[in-house]
Each structure stands twice: as C-alpha cells, then as structure tokens.
Design an enzyme around this catalytic site. Structure first.
Site, PDB file in Angstrom:
ATOM      1  N   GLU A 103     -23.212  -2.184  -1.263  1.00  0.00           N
ATOM      2  CA  GLU A 103     -23.390  -3.543  -0.740  1.00  0.00           C
ATOM      3  C   GLU A 103     -24.393  -4.305  -1.588  1.00  0.00           C
ATOM      4  O   GLU A 103     -25.330  -3.715  -2.124  1.00  0.00           O
ATOM      5  CB  GLU A 103     -23.902  -3.485   0.701  1.00  0.00           C
ATOM      6  CG  GLU A 103     -22.810  -3.549   1.758  1.00  0.00           C
ATOM      7  CD  GLU A 103     -22.197  -4.939   1.904  1.00  0.00           C
ATOM      8  OE1 GLU A 103     -22.316  -5.772   0.995  1.00  0.00           O
ATOM      9  OE2 GLU A 103     -21.593  -5.184   2.967  1.00  0.00           O
ATOM     10  N   ASP A 107     -27.977  -7.743   5.883  1.00  0.00           N
ATOM     11  CA  ASP A 107     -28.687  -8.794   6.611  1.00  0.00           C
ATOM     12  C   ASP A 107     -28.684  -8.387   8.090  1.00  0.00           C
ATOM     13  O   ASP A 107     -29.493  -7.572   8.510  1.00  0.00           O
ATOM     14  CB  ASP A 107     -27.925 -10.099   6.305  1.00  0.00           C
ATOM     15  CG  ASP A 107     -28.537 -11.358   6.891  1.00  0.00           C
ATOM     16  OD1 ASP A 107     -29.708 -11.618   6.625  1.00  0.00           O
ATOM     17  OD2 ASP A 107     -27.824 -12.097   7.582  1.00  0.00           O
TER      18      ASP A 107
END
Ligand code: 5GP
Ligand code: MG
Length: 178
Positions: A103, A107
């Site tokens: 990734e 978040d």
C-alpha cells in the site's frame, strides 16, 4: 527549502524529500529480505497510489519474488470515503503463496479491511501488509500492518504516486496540504 506546488485549487508544501522516502523504502526492503529468505513472496501492490513505492521497493529486494498488481480506489478529494469503487485483477492463484500486499498509505484502514478477506479466502501460506506511509491517528479499523516505511500525522499529502484528484502522482517528493 520551502518548496510549494499548486494542484488544482490547493497548495502543498514540501514535506518528505525523495531522499527520505528512499531511505524508508530501503528499510522496508531490508526487513522483507530478511523475513522472506528462501520463500519467494508474491508482491501485490494496490494501484494506483502504490506504483512508485512498489517500483522502488522491488529494486531493493534481493529475495526471489513475483509481482502482480490489483486496483482498488476509495478516495474522493481529500477525505477517505471508505467506499471501494473498484477491486480489479485478483486473478492470481494465491494458494500456498507468501503474499505481501503493498500500500502507498494507510489512513482509516477501510480499504484494507475490505479487501483483506478476499485475499485470505484464497488460502495463502501467509499474508502480510507493507505500507510506505501510515497515519496512526486516522486509523478506524483493526488491521494487521506488518511493515511501515514512515508514520505521519493526519494531514493530506500528495506526490510519489499519491494524488489530489488525479494530480501530483508524478512528484518525486511528498507534499503536505497547506
Ligand atoms: P484508507 O482506506 O486507509 O482510509 O485509505 C486508503 C487509500 O486512501 C490510500 O491507499 C490512498 O490511496 C488514499 N489516501 C489516504 N490518505 C491519503 C492522503 O493523505 N493523500 C492521498 N493522496 N491519498 C490518501
Ligand atoms: Mg492506495
């Protein structure tokens, strides 16, 4: 050094230099090289954002490895919608493979939380997650994160593959919204 770029209606200032990014990438690669010695992991970057990280990471991997890309998009503007609009290309046979999901940034964690089961049900020998950037204060889900390049505060950033409404992916450094 206070470089500012404007992308669409927003301005961003230099936040993480290319040199700092590549140091973080190398640190992640070193751990993977150690952990996967003799294992031939299958690297699965999540497009679009992770393409630059995946490319630089691959150059630092010394272990034999395969790579196969999938696409997932969940972001509109500067706030995570949590809605996966796309998950394309998970065609690889993962059974018995040591899978490492790549990734760009974690978040809220919603993207990973939604896509991890799709990987797990394909019976990989192991399943780990490597992310260049992680916003610990934004995390809203319980997900395993095995390799982290850098932890950052909960601010919107662009560059090095990450975009603001399509712009800024080509920047070598990472910029923070002003
Ligand atoms: P999450 O599902 O963990 O909230 O976010 C996942 C995706 O949202 C990331 O893979 C990335 O594409 C996007 N994202 C999250 N934070 C940022 C950010 O600060 N800047 C940009 N450009 N994209 C982000
Ligand atoms: Mg992403």
């Amino acid at each position: 050094m206070n470089k500012v770029v404007t992308l669409g209606d927003k301005s961003f200032q230099l936040y993480i230099s290319e040199t700092q990014i590549l140091t973080a990438v190398r640190a992640v690669a070193e751990q993977i090289n150690k952990d996967y010695l003799g294992k031939r992991p299958l690297i699965i970057p999540i497009l679009n954002g992770s393409f630059m990280f995946a490319s630089d990471l691959m150059k630092e991997l010394k272990v034999d490895c395969d790579i196969s890309f999938i696409k997932a998009a969940s972001y509109a503007g500067t706030s995570s919608t949590g809605n996966i609009t796309n998950l394309i290309g998970l065609n690889e046979d993962l059974a018995g493979r040591h899978v490492i999901i790549i990734e760009d940034i974690i978040d809220t964690g919603h993207t990973l939380a939604k896509i991890l089961p799709a990987f797990a049900e394909k019976n990989p020998a192991s399943l780990k997650v490597a992310t260049l950037l992680f916003k610990p204060k934004a995390l809203k889900t319980q997900i395993p994160i095995d390799y982290v390049g850098m932890e950052i505060p909960n601010e919107f950033i662009v560059g090095y593959g990450l975009d603001y409404d399509g712009l800024g992916r080509n920047l070598r450094d990472i910029y923070q919204v002003i």
